[in-house]
Design a protein around this motif. Structure first.
Motif, short mmCIF file in Angstrom:
data_model
loop_
_atom_site.label_atom_id
_atom_site.label_comp_id
_atom_site.label_asym_id
_atom_site.label_seq_id
_atom_site.Cartn_x
_atom_site.Cartn_y
_atom_site.Cartn_z
N TYR A 1 35.20 49.77 -91.62
CA TYR A 1 35.92 50.74 -91.98
C TYR A 1 35.67 51.82 -93.14
O TYR A 1 35.09 51.58 -94.15
CB TYR A 1 37.38 50.05 -92.50
CG TYR A 1 37.83 48.80 -91.87
CD1 TYR A 1 38.68 49.22 -90.79
CD2 TYR A 1 37.36 47.55 -92.12
CE1 TYR A 1 39.45 48.11 -90.08
CE2 TYR A 1 37.89 46.48 -91.45
CZ TYR A 1 38.79 46.80 -90.35
OH TYR A 1 39.11 45.56 -89.43
N ARG B 1 34.06 49.27 -84.45
CA ARG B 1 33.53 47.77 -84.01
C ARG B 1 32.32 47.79 -83.13
O ARG B 1 32.27 48.27 -82.16
CB ARG B 1 34.80 47.08 -83.27
CG ARG B 1 34.54 45.78 -82.87
CD ARG B 1 35.97 45.10 -82.32
NE ARG B 1 37.12 45.49 -83.19
CZ ARG B 1 38.24 45.14 -82.86
NH1 ARG B 1 38.39 44.39 -81.68
NH2 ARG B 1 39.30 45.42 -83.36
N VAL C 1 32.43 45.12 -88.11
CA VAL C 1 33.57 45.74 -88.16
C VAL C 1 33.71 46.45 -89.32
O VAL C 1 33.44 46.03 -90.65
CB VAL C 1 35.02 45.17 -87.74
CG1 VAL C 1 36.17 46.10 -87.81
CG2 VAL C 1 35.19 44.23 -86.67
N VAL D 1 31.16 40.57 -81.15
CA VAL D 1 31.43 41.41 -82.41
C VAL D 1 30.24 41.13 -83.25
O VAL D 1 30.23 40.05 -83.71
CB VAL D 1 32.69 41.54 -82.88
CG1 VAL D 1 33.02 42.55 -83.98
CG2 VAL D 1 33.84 41.79 -81.69
N GLU E 1 37.53 53.47 -87.84
CA GLU E 1 37.50 52.12 -87.83
C GLU E 1 36.21 51.89 -86.60
O GLU E 1 36.45 52.41 -85.58
CB GLU E 1 38.42 51.25 -87.25
CG GLU E 1 38.43 49.98 -86.90
CD GLU E 1 39.70 49.35 -86.61
OE1 GLU E 1 39.46 48.38 -85.71
OE2 GLU E 1 40.64 49.77 -86.82
N ALA F 1 39.84 41.15 -85.71
CA ALA F 1 38.90 42.15 -85.54
C ALA F 1 37.68 41.57 -85.12
O ALA F 1 36.83 42.17 -84.33
CB ALA F 1 38.82 42.88 -86.72
N LEU F 2 36.98 40.52 -85.85
CA LEU F 2 35.74 39.74 -85.65
C LEU F 2 35.76 39.06 -84.20
O LEU F 2 34.69 38.71 -83.86
CB LEU F 2 35.18 39.10 -86.70
CG LEU F 2 34.51 40.03 -87.85
CD1 LEU F 2 34.56 39.22 -89.07
CD2 LEU F 2 33.58 40.89 -87.60
N ASP G 1 43.98 39.28 -89.93
CA ASP G 1 43.44 40.64 -89.59
C ASP G 1 41.94 40.73 -89.46
O ASP G 1 41.34 40.97 -88.45
CB ASP G 1 43.90 41.83 -90.20
CG ASP G 1 45.55 41.80 -90.38
OD1 ASP G 1 46.17 41.26 -89.38
OD2 ASP G 1 46.01 42.42 -91.28
N GLU G 2 41.13 40.01 -90.31
CA GLU G 2 39.82 40.06 -90.25
C GLU G 2 39.21 39.25 -88.93
O GLU G 2 38.35 39.51 -88.54
CB GLU G 2 39.30 39.79 -91.55
CG GLU G 2 39.35 40.82 -92.59
CD GLU G 2 38.89 40.19 -94.07
OE1 GLU G 2 38.33 41.04 -94.86
OE2 GLU G 2 39.23 39.02 -94.36
#
Length: 235
Positions: free
Chosen positions: A213, A200, A211, A208, A198, A110-111, A106-107
């Motif tokens: 949260y 980004r 990110v 990116v 969230e 996101a990145l 997931d990380e």
């Protein structure tokens, strides 16, 4: 603009900028009317709007006080520290985690990197004048932040020191209820209302940068966005 809205906007700006701070007493209706040159009816309508929006609290027999809520515009890309200093508060952090790790699926998604890429995780409680305001977890590639200790109060200040500047960001907001741990960290009652955000942030080349949260206190923050009409007629 009607006079009561002009007065309401002036008082709102004073609260948002830190000229009037949490717990400060707002002058009485008669005194405020004399100071501003408007009628008491105008003052009453302006104060009613601020009460409705949660910026001030009226206590019978005691007066009117600044509640300490923050109006945060969603159209501006700024960090927590920068925003708090602009309001006249001293930003701070209580670190919960600050270390290198390998990006999970997931990380990595996101990145925009491969799973297993070395990243930096930063988790802390953000404070204003030592009062907890939010819980923040940021993930950054180790390429962009090789040493977690570089971050003191401001993550973006650490980025700027490395010549990295975010030029745009995407944010997603949703309402939620605080977990027992979140409530403890933010000095809230269990299951109190919170805002989960969230964000980004992107560099000029589209990569990116980070990110983040965040969990914000629902009793302290209002997020405001300005809407403009398109060239077509609204219907």
């Amino acid at each position: 603009m009607p006079l009561y809205l002009q007065l309401e906007a002036r008082l709102r700006h004073m609260i948002d900028s830190g000229q009037l701070r949490r717990g400060d007493v707002i002058p009485a209706e008669r005194e405020l009317a004399s100071m501003t040159g408007v009628s008491r009816v105008t003052v009453r309508k302006a104060m009613g709007k601020l009460v409705q929006d949660g910026l001030v609290i009226q206590k019978t027999g005691a007066g009117t006080f600044v509640s300490g809520r923050f109006s945060q515009p969603l159209s501006e890309l700024s960090g927590f520290s920068q925003d708090m200093r602009a309001r006249g508060f001293t930003p701070g952090s209580h670190w919960l985690d600050r270390q290198h790790a390998m990006a999970g699926p997931d990380e990595a998604m996101a990145l925009g990197v491969a799973p297993g890429t070395r990243i930096t995780r930063l988790k802390r409680i953000r404070t204003a004048d030592d009062e907890p305001m939010a819980i923040e977890t940021a993930i950054v590639t180790a390429r962009d932040l090789p040493d977690p200790s570089m971050v003191q109060d401001s993550l973006y200040a650490a980025f700027r020191a490395r010549g990295l500047v975010a030029v745009r960001a995407l944010q997603r907001l949703r309402a939620g209820l605080a977990t027992q741990q979140e409530a403890q960290w933010l000095h809230l009652k269990p299951h109190a209302a919170i805002l989960r955000i969230e964000r980004r942030a992107f560099l000029a080349d589209g990569r990116v940068l980070d990110v983040t949260y965040s969990t914000y206190r629902g009793d302290m923050y209002d997020f405001v966005v300005e809407l403009t009409a398109s060239s077509t007629t609204l219907s």
